[in-house]
Design a protein around this motif. Sequence first.
Motif, PDB file in Angstrom:
ATOM      1  N   LYS A   1      31.590  41.837  44.995  1.00  0.00           N
ATOM      2  CA  LYS A   1      31.090  42.665  45.666  1.00  0.00           C
ATOM      3  C   LYS A   1      31.025  44.122  45.197  1.00  0.00           C
ATOM      4  CE  LYS A   1      31.876  40.218  50.167  1.00  0.00           C
ATOM      5  NZ  LYS A   1      32.614  40.456  51.522  1.00  0.00           N
ATOM      6  N   ASP A   2      32.057  44.606  44.687  1.00  0.00           N
ATOM      7  CA  ASP A   2      32.214  45.797  44.078  1.00  0.00           C
ATOM      8  C   ASP A   2      33.316  45.797  42.924  1.00  0.00           C
ATOM      9  OD1 ASP A   2      34.537  45.930  45.551  1.00  0.00           O
ATOM     10  OD2 ASP A   2      33.719  46.989  47.020  1.00  0.00           O
ATOM     11  N   TYR A   3      33.597  46.912  42.329  1.00  0.00           N
ATOM     12  CA  TYR A   3      34.615  47.363  41.281  1.00  0.00           C
ATOM     13  C   TYR A   3      35.247  48.332  42.258  1.00  0.00           C
ATOM     14  CZ  TYR A   3      31.751  44.904  38.143  1.00  0.00           C
ATOM     15  OH  TYR A   3      30.674  44.036  37.555  1.00  0.00           O
ATOM     16  N   ASP A   4      36.471  48.248  42.729  1.00  0.00           N
ATOM     17  CA  ASP A   4      37.367  49.132  43.296  1.00  0.00           C
ATOM     18  C   ASP A   4      38.057  50.036  42.168  1.00  0.00           C
ATOM     19  OD1 ASP A   4      36.897  48.737  45.791  1.00  0.00           O
ATOM     20  OD2 ASP A   4      38.030  47.054  45.946  1.00  0.00           O
TER      21      ASP A   4
ATOM     22  N   GLU B   1      33.261  51.646  43.410  1.00  0.00           N
ATOM     23  CA  GLU B   1      33.568  52.420  44.675  1.00  0.00           C
ATOM     24  C   GLU B   1      35.031  52.983  44.414  1.00  0.00           C
ATOM     25  OE1 GLU B   1      33.937  50.100  48.230  1.00  0.00           O
ATOM     26  OE2 GLU B   1      32.049  49.739  48.174  1.00  0.00           O
TER      27      GLU B   1
ATOM     28  N   SER C   1      26.131  51.857  42.249  1.00  0.00           N
ATOM     29  CA  SER C   1      26.362  51.532  43.572  1.00  0.00           C
ATOM     30  C   SER C   1      27.481  50.891  43.901  1.00  0.00           C
ATOM     31  CB  SER C   1      24.986  50.556  44.338  1.00  0.00           C
ATOM     32  OG  SER C   1      23.873  51.672  44.276  1.00  0.00           O
ATOM     33  N   ASP C   2      27.832  49.950  42.800  1.00  0.00           N
ATOM     34  CA  ASP C   2      28.787  48.996  42.953  1.00  0.00           C
ATOM     35  C   ASP C   2      30.301  49.758  42.514  1.00  0.00           C
ATOM     36  OD1 ASP C   2      27.104  47.056  43.805  1.00  0.00           O
ATOM     37  OD2 ASP C   2      27.022  46.076  41.874  1.00  0.00           O
TER      38      ASP C   2
END
Length: 189
Positions: free
Chosen positions: A58-61, A94, A91-92
């Motif tokens: 979903k994303d890259y923390d 975070e 956008s990905d």
Amino acid sequence: MSDLETRLVEIVRADPDLMHVLRTVRGLGLDDWRVFSGAVYQSVWNAVTGRPVGYGRKDYDLGYFDPDVSWDAEDAVIKRVAAAFDEPFRSDVEVRNQARVHLWFIDRFGEPYDALSGTDEALERFVAPAFSVGVRLEDDDTISVAAPFGLEDVFSLTIRPNPHRPLARGWAKVVESASARWPELRVQT
């Protein structure tokens, strides 16, 4: 380096999107940074289960540590990181200053959270040992790994509660979400 750590580094290096994030962030000169959580453990799960690179991510923390806990300082870093990426990465990725987490955690998650002394310390508080894995691309192009609970859970597809904290309030939702994408997971409570 353990066999599992070597394998993790191989998996990270085989993921062109994750490597792009690591190279870009390294160039920003952030203090005490790591890419952690789903961007890392989900890459392992995909490799272990034979799914395509990037499946389910979903994303890259991105965590970093700056003793300036003002929102303005963190917002400046968030904007700087965003400016370094084109979409979809902009956008990905975070970004969160780990020095500020204790200021908002209870309001967001309903649990107390003591102040941290560094980014790697945050990994010790994640809801599951399998999620508690972070990587950083070092200046010499090695990938350093932080995994306070080891890598056995992530490679054995095991989700169990962090033994050093109470069961997370959103535990059932976390397990349901992960199991929907990787039904091979073994859940322990």
